[in-house]
Design an enzyme around this catalytic site. Structure first.
Site: not given
Ligand code: ACM
Length: 504
Positions: A304
């Site tokens: 992310e």
């Molecule tokens: C995640 O759930 N951002 C690895």
């Protein structure tokens, strides 16, 4: 006769139907001391009997006989004796866990049914992850979680040590991190951090339960906390519409440079990619962590990073993975990093997409295998243990197709998730617990049990279709039989109405 209820399902079991072994104060435990101590503790919790090396003629024998597969064991019981032979100390420990599950209340006291069990793990890596960044969890809570996971034959504890909300490990090379960025948790709750001695204690405690610790320092996103300590290393927060929307739905403030962040939005922070000071920081952090982590893996995060341009992200994860590989450790990264050319070719990928992949996440996961490395599977809509188990659960989130029932946590097969990937490409299975809403051990128990048992079975037991036991119908009965043992171990499991819990 019905087979005894064991979780995770064993590779092979034969129940003779002969007279059981009677567990009384006359029983003597012989053999390996550590395994004997582990067994005594389980039996005392479950039955109240305090058994040790003294006692009468009936014996429980615990031995290591090298030669079998790693972590495997053989368990044989009849009316006169119980014998557990591990191929190594871990195998013996797992045999002891199975023996603990076999203990049942008979007509005239505690018994162990007459069985022959041969058991070994399907996958080498069976992990649980605890996020200690969104809410800090003290050493005793981590140790209690290790105890719980070890009973289900997990052998890795992944600690998510850093995130936007806090940095939870003191490092002598970078003392400002915990000095400036550890005081708070999500929602303004208290923070905290581990001293190096605390971390070493966790590592040693895990090792005593045959678990390694996999520390994660999440980069280059999830790094707002770094900026509280070292402002020159981070970019300004990128406040996308997604971040504004999260704040509208969940409350909290927008992230502000230099101010501790206690909301739950993700994807706004980034390290500075084109500054050599960043790589000096990465080298200091992983260098010190490598020196205090005996396990082979260091996790660099990589998920992310929405505040980092894709080409910068690729450049960063390639360099960070090289730094870790040069330290003699195996890098682990969330699947997004698979998009980066130049990733160290030993880097293990951790897939956190859905059981049916979306948005090319499977392509990124396959890239690790093309490099010659393996995958850890953490399908979020099955074994993210922080998903609400039911719509009215006060704890947990729902973004991964939640609520996630026990049946959904169970009903997936590791070799079917990513096309072209089979058992040899899979290092193992890991069940993460993110802690935006999780504050204490009772919350951990409520969210993890019983769904954690589904992840244990995906990691340890034969493939779906390779064993009659690997069905939801069998699993729910076997889990239901664990209630009394779990209660005696102090586990405050969620008494899901999908499971036929037995009273004793
Ligand atoms: C995640 O759930 N951002 C690895």
């Amino acid at each position: 006769m019905p087979l005894p209820a064991l979780v995770p399902a064993v590779a092979s079991i034969d129940a003779s139907g002969d007279a059981p072994f009677h567990l009384t104060s006359d029983v003597r435990i012989e053999g390996e001391t550590d395994a004997a101590a582990a067994l005594s503790a389980i039996l005392e919790a479950r039955t109240g009997l305090a058994l040790g090396a003294d006692g009468g003629p009936a014996t429980v024998t615990l031995q290591v006989e090298p030669g079998g597969a790693a972590e495997s064991y053989r368990l044989t019981t009849d009316a006169d004796s119980v014998v557990v032979i591990g191929a190594d100390a871990a195998g013996l420990f797992y045999g002891v866990q199975t023996l603990g599950q076999l203990v049942a209340r008979g007509d005239d006291g505690w018994v162990v049914p007459a069985v022959t069990i041969e058991d070994s793990p399907r996958f080498a890596y069976r992990g649980v992850m605890l996020d200690v960044a969104r809410h800090f969890h003290p050493v005793k809570t981590v140790e209690a979680y290790i105890d719980r996971a070890a009973t289900l034959k997990f052998n890795a504890l992944h600690l998510h040590l850093t995130d936007d909300q806090g940095w939870r490990l003191h490092l002598d090379s970078r003392p400002e991190l915990t000095a400036a960025a550890s005081a708070t948790s999500v929602g303004g709750d208290p923070g905290g951090f581990y001293s190096k001695a605390d971390y070493r204690e966790i590592v040693a405690y895990a090792a005593s339960r045959h678990m390694i610790v996999v520390p994660e320092i999440d980069m280059p996103g999830h790094t707002h906390a770094v900026g509280l300590a070292y402002p020159a290393l981070v970019e300004e927060p990128v406040l996308s519409e997604h971040i504004h929307e999260t704040v509208r739905v969940y409350g909290g403030d927008l992230p502000v440079t230099g101010v501790a962040y206690d909301g739950i939005a993700v994807g706004f922070s980034s390290l500075r990619i084109h500054d050599e000071a960043t790589y000096e920081f990465v080298a200091d952090v992983f260098g010190e962590l490598a020196g205090m982590t005996p396990g082979p893996y260091l996790h660099l995060g990589g998920d992310e990073a929405l505040g980092t341009a894709p080409e910068d992200f690729a450049q960063f994860v390639a360099r960070a993975s090289d730094i870790i590989a040069d330290l003699g450790k195996t890098p682990v990264a969330w699947h997004e990093a698979g998009a980066a050319a130049g990733l160290a070719d030993t880097t293990i990928g951790q897939y956190w997409g859905f059981v049916t992949p979306t948005d090319g996440m499977d392509d990124r996961a396959r890239a690790f295998v093309r490099n010659g490395a393996q995958l850890i599977l953490s399908p979020a809509d099955a074994i993210y243990l922080d998903m609400k188990h039911s719509a009215d659960s006060p704890l947990g989130l729902v973004w991964a197709n939640g609520p996630t029932s026990v049946a959904r946590a169970y009903s997936w097969e590791p070799s079917d998730v990513i096309a072209g990937i089979d058992d040899t490409d899979i290092l193992g299975v890991e069940a993460p617990l993110w802690t935006e809403t999780i504050r204490a051990l009772d919350d951990i128990d409520e969210m993890t049990f019983p769904r954690i048992a589904a992840a244990a079975e995906a990691g340890w037991s034969p493939a779906t279709g390779a064993s009659d036991l690997r069905t939801w119908a069998s699993f729910r009965e076997r889990v239901g039989a664990q209630g009394p043992l779990w209660a005696s171990l102090g586990i405050r499991f969620h008494a899901s109405d999908e499971i036929p819990w037995v009273a004793e």
